[in-house]
Design a protein around this motif. Structure first.
Motif, PDB file in Angstrom:
ATOM      1  N   GLN A  90       0.825  -1.211   0.000  1.00 28.33           N
ATOM      2  CA  GLN A  90       0.000   0.000   0.000  1.00 28.33           C
ATOM      3  C   GLN A  90       0.860   1.263   0.000  1.00 28.33           C
ATOM      4  OE1 GLN A  90      -2.505  -0.609   3.445  1.00 28.33           O
ATOM      5  NE2 GLN A  90      -4.114  -1.589   2.239  1.00 28.33           N
ATOM      6  N   LEU A  91       1.918   1.251   0.807  1.00 26.77           N
ATOM      7  CA  LEU A  91       2.769   2.432   0.911  1.00 26.77           C
ATOM      8  C   LEU A  91       3.495   2.747  -0.390  1.00 26.77           C
ATOM      9  CD1 LEU A  91       4.334   2.007   4.466  1.00 26.77           C
ATOM     10  CD2 LEU A  91       2.722   3.779   3.728  1.00 26.77           C
ATOM     11  N   ARG A  92       3.854   1.728  -1.146  1.00 25.42           N
ATOM     12  CA  ARG A  92       4.584   1.960  -2.395  1.00 25.42           C
ATOM     13  C   ARG A  92       3.809   2.844  -3.358  1.00 25.42           C
ATOM     14  NH1 ARG A  92       6.830  -3.395  -1.772  1.00 25.42           N
ATOM     15  NH2 ARG A  92       5.009  -4.342  -2.757  1.00 25.42           N
ATOM     16  N   VAL A  93       2.508   2.800  -3.284  1.00 32.21           N
ATOM     17  CA  VAL A  93       1.682   3.633  -4.170  1.00 32.21           C
ATOM     18  C   VAL A  93       1.108   4.828  -3.417  1.00 32.21           C
ATOM     19  CG1 VAL A  93      -0.218   3.627  -5.824  1.00 32.21           C
ATOM     20  CG2 VAL A  93       1.082   1.533  -5.415  1.00 32.21           C
ATOM     21  N   ALA A  94       0.744   4.640  -2.153  1.00 32.01           N
ATOM     22  CA  ALA A  94       0.123   5.714  -1.388  1.00 32.01           C
ATOM     23  C   ALA A  94       1.076   6.883  -1.163  1.00 32.01           C
ATOM     24  CB  ALA A  94      -0.371   5.179  -0.043  1.00 32.01           C
ATOM     25  N   VAL A  95       2.370   6.602  -0.942  1.00 34.24           N
ATOM     26  CA  VAL A  95       3.323   7.681  -0.679  1.00 34.24           C
ATOM     27  C   VAL A  95       3.470   8.618  -1.879  1.00 34.24           C
ATOM     28  CG1 VAL A  95       5.752   8.198  -0.221  1.00 34.24           C
ATOM     29  CG2 VAL A  95       4.565   6.479   1.150  1.00 34.24           C
ATOM     30  N   PRO A  96       3.687   8.118  -3.103  1.00 34.69           N
ATOM     31  CA  PRO A  96       3.747   9.051  -4.242  1.00 34.69           C
ATOM     32  C   PRO A  96       2.459   9.842  -4.428  1.00 34.69           C
ATOM     33  CG  PRO A  96       4.639   6.923  -4.867  1.00 34.69           C
ATOM     34  CD  PRO A  96       4.017   6.747  -3.519  1.00 34.69           C
ATOM     35  N   VAL A  97       1.315   9.189  -4.240  1.00 39.06           N
ATOM     36  CA  VAL A  97       0.045   9.909  -4.371  1.00 39.06           C
ATOM     37  C   VAL A  97      -0.055  10.995  -3.312  1.00 39.06           C
ATOM     38  CG1 VAL A  97      -2.468   9.696  -4.155  1.00 39.06           C
ATOM     39  CG2 VAL A  97      -1.184   8.000  -5.467  1.00 39.06           C
ATOM     40  N   GLY A  98       0.353  10.695  -2.095  1.00 39.55           N
ATOM     41  CA  GLY A  98       0.310  11.693  -1.031  1.00 39.55           C
ATOM     42  C   GLY A  98       1.219  12.874  -1.304  1.00 39.55           C
ATOM     43  N   ILE A  99       2.406  12.607  -1.859  1.00 41.57           N
ATOM     44  CA  ILE A  99       3.350  13.691  -2.171  1.00 41.57           C
ATOM     45  C   ILE A  99       2.786  14.611  -3.247  1.00 41.57           C
ATOM     46  CG2 ILE A  99       5.610  14.181  -3.184  1.00 41.57           C
ATOM     47  CD1 ILE A  99       6.623  11.621  -1.812  1.00 41.57           C
ATOM     48  N   VAL A 100       2.239  14.034  -4.304  1.00 40.81           N
ATOM     49  CA  VAL A 100       1.659  14.850  -5.379  1.00 40.81           C
ATOM     50  C   VAL A 100       0.469  15.651  -4.862  1.00 40.81           C
ATOM     51  CG1 VAL A 100       0.461  14.765  -7.599  1.00 40.81           C
ATOM     52  CG2 VAL A 100       2.466  13.321  -7.209  1.00 40.81           C
ATOM     53  N   THR A 101      -0.369  15.023  -4.066  1.00 39.34           N
ATOM     54  CA  THR A 101      -1.531  15.721  -3.521  1.00 39.34           C
ATOM     55  C   THR A 101      -1.106  16.855  -2.598  1.00 39.34           C
ATOM     56  OG1 THR A 101      -2.810  13.669  -3.635  1.00 39.34           O
ATOM     57  CG2 THR A 101      -3.704  15.441  -2.278  1.00 39.34           C
ATOM     58  N   ALA A 102      -0.061  16.655  -1.817  1.00 40.12           N
ATOM     59  CA  ALA A 102       0.451  17.722  -0.955  1.00 40.12           C
ATOM     60  C   ALA A 102       0.903  18.914  -1.790  1.00 40.12           C
ATOM     61  CB  ALA A 102       1.602  17.202  -0.099  1.00 40.12           C
ATOM     62  N   GLY A 103       1.569  18.644  -2.923  1.00 38.50           N
ATOM     63  CA  GLY A 103       1.965  19.734  -3.808  1.00 38.50           C
ATOM     64  C   GLY A 103       0.774  20.501  -4.323  1.00 38.50           C
ATOM     65  N   LEU A 104      -0.298  19.798  -4.668  1.00 35.95           N
ATOM     66  CA  LEU A 104      -1.517  20.466  -5.128  1.00 35.95           C
ATOM     67  C   LEU A 104      -2.130  21.312  -4.020  1.00 35.95           C
ATOM     68  CD1 LEU A 104      -3.191  17.559  -7.156  1.00 35.95           C
ATOM     69  CD2 LEU A 104      -2.018  19.571  -8.071  1.00 35.95           C
ATOM     70  N   LEU A 105      -2.112  20.797  -2.792  1.00 35.58           N
ATOM     71  CA  LEU A 105      -2.640  21.563  -1.662  1.00 35.58           C
ATOM     72  C   LEU A 105      -1.844  22.840  -1.430  1.00 35.58           C
ATOM     73  CD1 LEU A 105      -3.414  18.742   0.943  1.00 35.58           C
ATOM     74  CD2 LEU A 105      -5.075  20.275  -0.116  1.00 35.58           C
ATOM     75  N   LEU A 106      -0.532  22.740  -1.504  1.00 40.55           N
ATOM     76  CA  LEU A 106       0.311  23.925  -1.303  1.00 40.55           C
ATOM     77  C   LEU A 106       0.068  24.950  -2.405  1.00 40.55           C
ATOM     78  CD1 LEU A 106       3.628  22.205  -0.182  1.00 40.55           C
ATOM     79  CD2 LEU A 106       2.180  23.710   1.208  1.00 40.55           C
ATOM     80  N   ALA A 107      -0.063  24.489  -3.645  1.00 35.98           N
ATOM     81  CA  ALA A 107      -0.339  25.408  -4.751  1.00 35.98           C
ATOM     82  C   ALA A 107      -1.693  26.072  -4.570  1.00 35.98           C
ATOM     83  CB  ALA A 107      -0.283  24.650  -6.081  1.00 35.98           C
ATOM     84  N   TRP A 108      -2.679  25.312  -4.136  1.00 43.56           N
ATOM     85  CA  TRP A 108      -4.010  25.867  -3.895  1.00 43.56           C
ATOM     86  C   TRP A 108      -3.964  26.916  -2.784  1.00 43.56           C
ATOM     87  CZ3 TRP A 108      -8.783  25.898  -5.917  1.00 43.56           C
ATOM     88  CH2 TRP A 108      -9.851  26.298  -5.102  1.00 43.56           C
ATOM     89  N   ASN A 109      -3.279  26.610  -1.709  1.00 40.13           N
ATOM     90  CA  ASN A 109      -3.193  27.554  -0.590  1.00 40.13           C
ATOM     91  C   ASN A 109      -2.499  28.850  -1.000  1.00 40.13           C
ATOM     92  OD1 ASN A 109      -4.471  25.739   1.088  1.00 40.13           O
ATOM     93  ND2 ASN A 109      -2.564  24.903   1.913  1.00 40.13           N
ATOM     94  N   ALA A 110      -1.510  28.737  -1.875  1.00 46.58           N
ATOM     95  CA  ALA A 110      -0.766  29.926  -2.301  1.00 46.58           C
ATOM     96  C   ALA A 110      -1.535  30.752  -3.311  1.00 46.58           C
ATOM     97  CB  ALA A 110       0.581  29.504  -2.887  1.00 46.58           C
ATOM     98  N   ARG A 111      -2.261  30.101  -4.212  1.00 43.14           N
ATOM     99  CA  ARG A 111      -2.905  30.815  -5.315  1.00 43.14           C
ATOM    100  C   ARG A 111      -4.343  31.217  -5.021  1.00 43.14           C
ATOM    101  NH1 ARG A 111      -5.188  33.531  -8.147  1.00 43.14           N
ATOM    102  NH2 ARG A 111      -5.339  33.603 -10.433  1.00 43.14           N
ATOM    103  N   MET A 112      -5.140  30.309  -4.450  1.00 38.00           N
ATOM    104  CA  MET A 112      -6.575  30.543  -4.344  1.00 38.00           C
ATOM    105  C   MET A 112      -7.044  31.014  -2.976  1.00 38.00           C
ATOM    106  SD  MET A 112      -7.943  30.163  -7.295  1.00 38.00           S
ATOM    107  CE  MET A 112      -9.665  30.127  -6.767  1.00 38.00           C
TER     108      MET A 112
END
Length: 249
Positions: A90-112
């Motif tokens: 589970q971690l082998r796939v969940a960790v990359p998904v979590g990292i990408v989603t965190a980047g989207l959250l940071l971009a959203w917080n900065a822009r919107m």
């Protein structure tokens, strides 16, 4: 022994984790939204999420096994199965998904977020502080129970039933349910947008829907392929990394 009275042990553990996530809402200063309100507003704010979570647990526990969906890690822990192997898978796939989603959250917080918090209502909403523990337990666990264990499973069951109850749902049915649950979550944020920004531009509405729906596609896929725990791990990790990143930038 994997069963006690009522639900299997794994499902009981999921219910306990959901309860912890709901209790973590008591740490959120929702009274900041209403001038003059006190901390007594906090328990009231948990009533609706608690009712919806209870329905989601009932639906998921009843329907998920029929559809081949489940809690492989929790069941392995409860029965003495290969929990370590399941967790690593589970971690082998969940960790990359979590990292990408965190980047989207940071971009959203900065822009919107600055745009949405510009008005009076936005300023009140910005005053609400959500502790990390609530982000992890409510965001990571309760939202996955609501959207994946409850809504996605329910939608997939309806599609599977309409198709004549084949041995297992098809990938097309699974993706329709995954997209449906994600889209409903995105659309559910439009009332908040309307409260924060009167008569919002179409692009803002689209951005709110897409930004909230996109991670749901990944979390739904994780649930379908690897179990609900994989979606929970990715979702919680995204909140953790976004919280850390928000303090470093």
């Amino acid at each position: 022994m994997t069963h006690a009275r009522g639900w299997p042990v794994a499902e009981r553990w999921l219910a306990a984790a959901t309860a912890a996530g709901l209790l973590s809402l008591l740490l959120v200063n929702v009274e900041a939204l209403l001038p003059g309100a006190g901390r007594e507003l906090r328990p009231l704010a948990t009533v609706q999420p608690a009712a919806l979570a209870a329905l989601a647990l009932l639906a998921g526990n009843r329907l998920a096994p029929t559809l081949g969906l489940g809690l492989p890690l929790l069941h392995a822990l409860a029965s003495g199965g290969p929990a370590r192997e399941i967790l690593l898978r589970q971690l082998r796939v969940a960790v990359p998904v979590g990292i990408v989603t965190a980047g989207l959250l940071l971009a959203w917080n900065a822009r919107m977020v600055p745009e949405l918090a510009a008005g009076e209502a936005g300023a009140a909403f910005a005053a609400v502080r959500i502790p990390l523990v609530t982000r992890l337990l409510y965001g990571g666990i309760v939202e996955e129970v609501l959207l994946r264990w409850g809504v996605l499973t329910g939608l997939l069951w309806l599609l599977w039933r309409a198709a004549g109850r084949p041995e297992r749902p098809t990938p097309r049915q699974a993706w329709a349910a995954i997209a449906g649950a994600a889209l409903l979550f995105g659309l559910g944020h439009l009332p908040l947008l309307a409260l924060l920004v009167p008569d919002p531009a179409a692009w803002k509405a689209a951005a709110v829907v897409l930004a909230n729906a996109a991670p749901g596609l990944a979390f739904g896929w994780l649930f379908w392929r690897l179990g609900l725990e994989a979606a929970i791990l990715a979702h919680a990790l995204a909140h953790l990394l976004a919280w850390i990143g928000g303090r470093l930038v």
